[in-house]
Design a protein around this motif. Structure first.
Motif, mmCIF file in Angstrom:
data_model
loop_
_atom_site.group_PDB
_atom_site.id
_atom_site.type_symbol
_atom_site.label_atom_id
_atom_site.label_comp_id
_atom_site.label_asym_id
_atom_site.label_seq_id
_atom_site.Cartn_x
_atom_site.Cartn_y
_atom_site.Cartn_z
ATOM 1 N N THR A 59 0.725 -1.377 -0.202
ATOM 2 C CA THR A 59 0.121 -0.030 0.006
ATOM 3 C C THR A 59 0.934 1.154 -0.073
ATOM 4 O OG1 THR A 59 -1.789 -1.037 1.033
ATOM 5 C CG2 THR A 59 -1.674 1.159 1.221
ATOM 6 N N PHE A 60 0.474 2.200 -0.769
ATOM 7 C CA PHE A 60 1.120 3.501 -0.784
ATOM 8 C C PHE A 60 -0.003 4.632 -0.546
ATOM 9 C CE2 PHE A 60 2.505 7.601 -2.713
ATOM 10 C CZ PHE A 60 3.546 7.837 -2.043
ATOM 11 N N GLY A 61 0.167 5.579 0.431
ATOM 12 C CA GLY A 61 -0.688 6.903 0.356
ATOM 13 C C GLY A 61 -0.171 8.005 0.463
ATOM 14 N N LEU A 62 -0.930 8.911 0.269
ATOM 15 C CA LEU A 62 -0.528 10.378 0.462
ATOM 16 C C LEU A 62 -1.556 11.165 1.248
ATOM 17 C CD1 LEU A 62 1.900 12.230 0.145
ATOM 18 C CD2 LEU A 62 0.810 13.172 -1.965
ATOM 19 N N GLN A 63 -1.367 11.925 2.350
ATOM 20 C CA GLN A 63 -2.209 12.481 2.920
ATOM 21 C C GLN A 63 -1.739 14.078 2.921
ATOM 22 O OE1 GLN A 63 -3.847 11.513 6.611
ATOM 23 N NE2 GLN A 63 -3.343 9.393 6.563
ATOM 24 N N LEU A 64 -2.421 14.661 2.048
ATOM 25 C CA LEU A 64 -1.980 16.290 1.877
ATOM 26 C C LEU A 64 -2.811 17.282 2.690
ATOM 27 C CD1 LEU A 64 -0.214 18.286 0.038
ATOM 28 C CD2 LEU A 64 -2.490 18.416 -1.397
ATOM 29 N N PHE A 65 -1.933 17.783 3.689
ATOM 30 C CA PHE A 65 -2.430 18.698 4.729
ATOM 31 C C PHE A 65 -2.459 20.041 4.336
ATOM 32 C CE2 PHE A 65 -1.335 21.745 7.987
ATOM 33 C CZ PHE A 65 -2.243 21.372 9.136
ATOM 34 N N ARG A 66 -3.743 20.642 4.487
ATOM 35 C CA ARG A 66 -3.856 22.144 4.303
ATOM 36 C C ARG A 66 -4.484 22.885 5.445
ATOM 37 N NH1 ARG A 66 -5.839 23.992 -1.379
ATOM 38 N NH2 ARG A 66 -4.862 25.817 -0.966
ATOM 39 N N GLY A 67 -3.800 23.841 6.112
ATOM 40 C CA GLY A 67 -4.403 24.224 7.309
ATOM 41 C C GLY A 67 -3.896 25.588 6.952
ATOM 42 N N HIS A 68 -4.800 26.453 7.854
ATOM 43 C CA HIS A 68 -4.921 27.878 8.015
ATOM 44 C C HIS A 68 -5.253 28.047 9.611
ATOM 45 C CE1 HIS A 68 -6.620 32.187 7.298
ATOM 46 N NE2 HIS A 68 -5.608 32.034 7.712
ATOM 47 N N SER A 69 -4.066 28.670 10.363
ATOM 48 C CA SER A 69 -4.234 29.344 11.610
ATOM 49 C C SER A 69 -4.090 30.647 11.816
ATOM 50 C CB SER A 69 -3.562 28.215 12.551
ATOM 51 O OG SER A 69 -2.302 28.453 12.387
ATOM 52 N N ASP A 118 -0.890 35.170 11.319
ATOM 53 C CA ASP A 118 -1.365 34.249 10.474
ATOM 54 C C ASP A 118 -0.502 33.269 9.811
ATOM 55 O OD1 ASP A 118 -3.885 34.189 8.813
ATOM 56 O OD2 ASP A 118 -2.458 33.904 7.186
ATOM 57 N N ASN A 119 -1.014 32.014 9.850
ATOM 58 C CA ASN A 119 -0.244 30.947 9.414
ATOM 59 C C ASN A 119 -0.920 30.268 8.164
ATOM 60 O OD1 ASN A 119 1.715 28.549 9.527
ATOM 61 N ND2 ASN A 119 0.040 27.556 10.618
ATOM 62 N N ARG A 120 -0.363 29.813 7.430
ATOM 63 C CA ARG A 120 -0.855 28.931 6.366
ATOM 64 C C ARG A 120 0.206 27.714 5.969
ATOM 65 N NH1 ARG A 120 -5.446 31.049 3.768
ATOM 66 N NH2 ARG A 120 -5.844 33.119 4.493
ATOM 67 N N GLN A 121 -0.283 26.318 5.953
ATOM 68 C CA GLN A 121 0.710 25.421 5.544
ATOM 69 C C GLN A 121 -0.081 24.428 4.802
ATOM 70 O OE1 GLN A 121 3.459 24.434 7.626
ATOM 71 N NE2 GLN A 121 3.547 26.595 8.024
ATOM 72 N N THR A 122 1.003 23.956 3.738
ATOM 73 C CA THR A 122 0.498 22.842 3.026
ATOM 74 C C THR A 122 1.381 21.803 3.054
ATOM 75 O OG1 THR A 122 -0.783 24.292 1.320
ATOM 76 C CG2 THR A 122 -0.101 21.875 0.601
ATOM 77 N N GLN A 123 1.354 20.780 3.232
ATOM 78 C CA GLN A 123 2.391 19.578 3.506
ATOM 79 C C GLN A 123 1.819 18.425 3.138
ATOM 80 O OE1 GLN A 123 5.476 20.838 4.558
ATOM 81 N NE2 GLN A 123 4.900 22.855 5.404
ATOM 82 N N PRO A 124 2.884 17.441 2.381
ATOM 83 C CA PRO A 124 2.579 16.128 1.863
ATOM 84 C C PRO A 124 2.923 15.340 3.267
ATOM 85 C CG PRO A 124 4.502 16.762 0.961
ATOM 86 C CD PRO A 124 4.175 18.185 1.940
ATOM 87 N N GLN A 166 -7.820 21.025 6.456
ATOM 88 C CA GLN A 166 -8.428 19.889 5.466
ATOM 89 C C GLN A 166 -7.327 19.090 5.008
ATOM 90 O OE1 GLN A 166 -11.086 22.105 2.125
ATOM 91 N NE2 GLN A 166 -9.381 23.814 3.119
ATOM 92 N N MET A 167 -7.697 17.712 4.895
ATOM 93 C CA MET A 167 -6.776 16.876 4.566
ATOM 94 C C MET A 167 -7.153 16.217 3.077
ATOM 95 S SD MET A 167 -4.564 16.626 7.009
ATOM 96 C CE MET A 167 -3.578 14.883 6.748
ATOM 97 N N PHE A 168 -6.631 16.107 2.241
ATOM 98 C CA PHE A 168 -6.749 15.609 0.767
ATOM 99 C C PHE A 168 -6.023 14.038 0.795
ATOM 100 C CE2 PHE A 168 -7.293 20.084 0.338
ATOM 101 C CZ PHE A 168 -8.479 20.007 -0.347
ATOM 102 N N LEU A 169 -6.587 12.942 0.407
ATOM 103 C CA LEU A 169 -5.985 11.568 0.495
ATOM 104 C C LEU A 169 -6.129 10.892 -0.686
ATOM 105 C CD1 LEU A 169 -8.405 10.667 3.753
ATOM 106 C CD2 LEU A 169 -6.291 12.101 3.757
ATOM 107 N N LEU A 170 -4.922 10.315 -0.883
ATOM 108 C CA LEU A 170 -4.853 9.453 -2.228
ATOM 109 C C LEU A 170 -4.131 8.191 -1.733
ATOM 110 C CD1 LEU A 170 -5.067 9.031 -5.101
ATOM 111 C CD2 LEU A 170 -3.095 10.560 -5.334
ATOM 112 N N GLY A 171 -4.415 7.055 -2.499
ATOM 113 C CA GLY A 171 -3.871 5.924 -1.948
ATOM 114 C C GLY A 171 -3.919 4.779 -3.155
#
Length: 392
Positions: free
Chosen positions: A70-80, A92-98, A382-387
């Motif tokens: 199995t291989f997966g990727l959870q793409l994190f997009r956060g705004h705090s 203000d803080n914005r993050q996009t992280q795989p 938000q989390m965008f998920l692909l596997g």
């Protein structure tokens, strides 16, 4: 390595990527779920092994998963954002992280299964400016990355029962800058020096049990020990002085149940307790002071036909940060207490499956009280998920 089957190469790639990617999370510093299919069901997984990431959720689950990768990727997009200490001091803080993950497992003779799961976790922020107008203060930011490698073995003495054992091999990277603390002069403030990005390693153990008391029911239990990490150079002199530079991975334990309600509908639930409050770094009276955190995870999967499956879930937790500690947790604003998830699986071939998902942690605000009055932290994730999953 070039002779390995392609799914094996994907699992190895996930392991390598986990060492180089940021990993941001929502249950404190942990993801809502591991494995794209389980994550799409609110993270419910202790009694519901669905792919080769099972060792990370419950090592006993390997006994009920066919040989696969199995291989997966959870793409994190956060705004705090934060209103911090002073009126009008808005950050203000914005993050996009795989966040990569993966696993590989093999069924052997005699009811034995072996596997390796890889997952990521962490927390952080980057506000791009000093937290307060203090001379010498750097930009307020922090980054905690944790990659966990879980080699595990499961044994099923009979078809309805399995036990599992595994190791937690953890690699950690930590960096903090712009931390401001009270100065020796009454009422004064001063910045702590930065020590750059430092690494640590640690090892722990985990165990699990799965039992099918009836054809349509599965019960599960799992526990893992605290992973005692090595010291982070430099931070033992100030920010992590209370714990001598150690930032351990917490112990946790939980139970789960899964019910095959109809041939096409599966329901699952987990109760998990993460022992943040047992970590020495969290006992610092002037530090983050995270509390032990219970988490409830509920999920459902509905098979439309032999190729398509819909998934959905919800997760609730008791926030590990007390409102009186809002000031200390500016750089790790992990304040979410609920998440909603949906997913879709498509069996693209006899042995292959593609999985998609989405998780929403709605906009949440923590209003400071007591010593933190006047400070508020707000976050949306938000989390965008692909596997991809492949049976051998």
């Amino acid at each position: 390595m070039s002779r390995l089957p392609r799914p094996c190469l994907l699992a190895v790639a996930a392991a390598a990527a986990a060492l180089h990617a940021d990993a941001w999370a929502v249950n404190g510093a942990q993801p809502g779920g591991i494995g794209i299919k389980n994550a799409s069901m609110g993270g419910a997984s202790i009694a519901l092994p669905l792919d080769a990431t099972a060792a990370a959720n419950n090592p006993a689950g390997l006994a009920f998963v066919p040989s696969s990768a199995t291989f997966g990727l959870q793409l994190f997009r956060g705004h705090s954002s934060a209103e911090y200490v002073l009126p009008g001091n808005n950050l203000d803080n914005r993050q996009t992280q795989p966040v990569p993950e993966g696993g590989i497992n093999r069924q052997l003779d005699g009811g034995i299964a072996v596997g390796l799961s890889v997952s990521g976790a962490g927390a952080g922020s980057d506000y791009g400016q000093p937290a307060l107008p203090v001379a010498g203060a750097g930009e307020a930011k922090t980054s905690l990355r944790v990659a966990e490698f879980v080699p595990a073995l499961a044994y099923a003495p009979r078809p309805d029962l399995a036990v599992g054992l595994g190791l937690t091999l953890a690699w950690q990277q930590f960096e903090a800058d712009g931390v401001i603390v009270p100065a020796p002069v009454p009422g004064g403030l001063m910045p702590l020096p930065g020590h750059g990005r430092q690494s640590a390693t640690g090892i722990g153990v985990r165990a699990g049990l799965l039992w099918k008391p009836a054809e349509n029911w599965t019960l599960g239990a799992t526990a893992r020990s605290r992973v005692r990490m090595s010291s982070l150079d430099g931070y033992e002199r100030d920010l992590l002085a209370y714990s001598d530079g150690h930032l351990d991975v917490p112990a946790q334990y939980g139970v789960g149940v899964a019910w095959q309600a109809t041939p096409r509908l599966t329901l699952a639930a987990d109760w998990l307790r993460i022992l943040w409050g047992e970590i020495e770094a969290m006992r610092d009276p002037n530090g983050f002071a995270w509390r032990n955190q219970p988490v409830l995870r509920l999920g459902a999967a509905w098979s439309l036909d032999d190729r398509w499956t819909l998934r959905a879930g919800i997760s609730r937790n008791d926030r590990q940060i007390d409102s009186s500690r809002a000031v200390q947790n500016l750089l790790v604003p992990s304040i979410h207490d609920r998440a909603y998830s949906v997913g879709l699986s498509w069996r693209s071939g006899e042995r292959s499956e593609i999985n998609l998902g989405y998780e929403l942690n709605p906009r949440t605000t923590l209003e400071g009280t007591g010593a933190s009055a006047g400070t508020s932290l707000t976050s949306k994730v938000q989390m965008f998920l692909l596997g991809y999953h492949h049976n051998f």
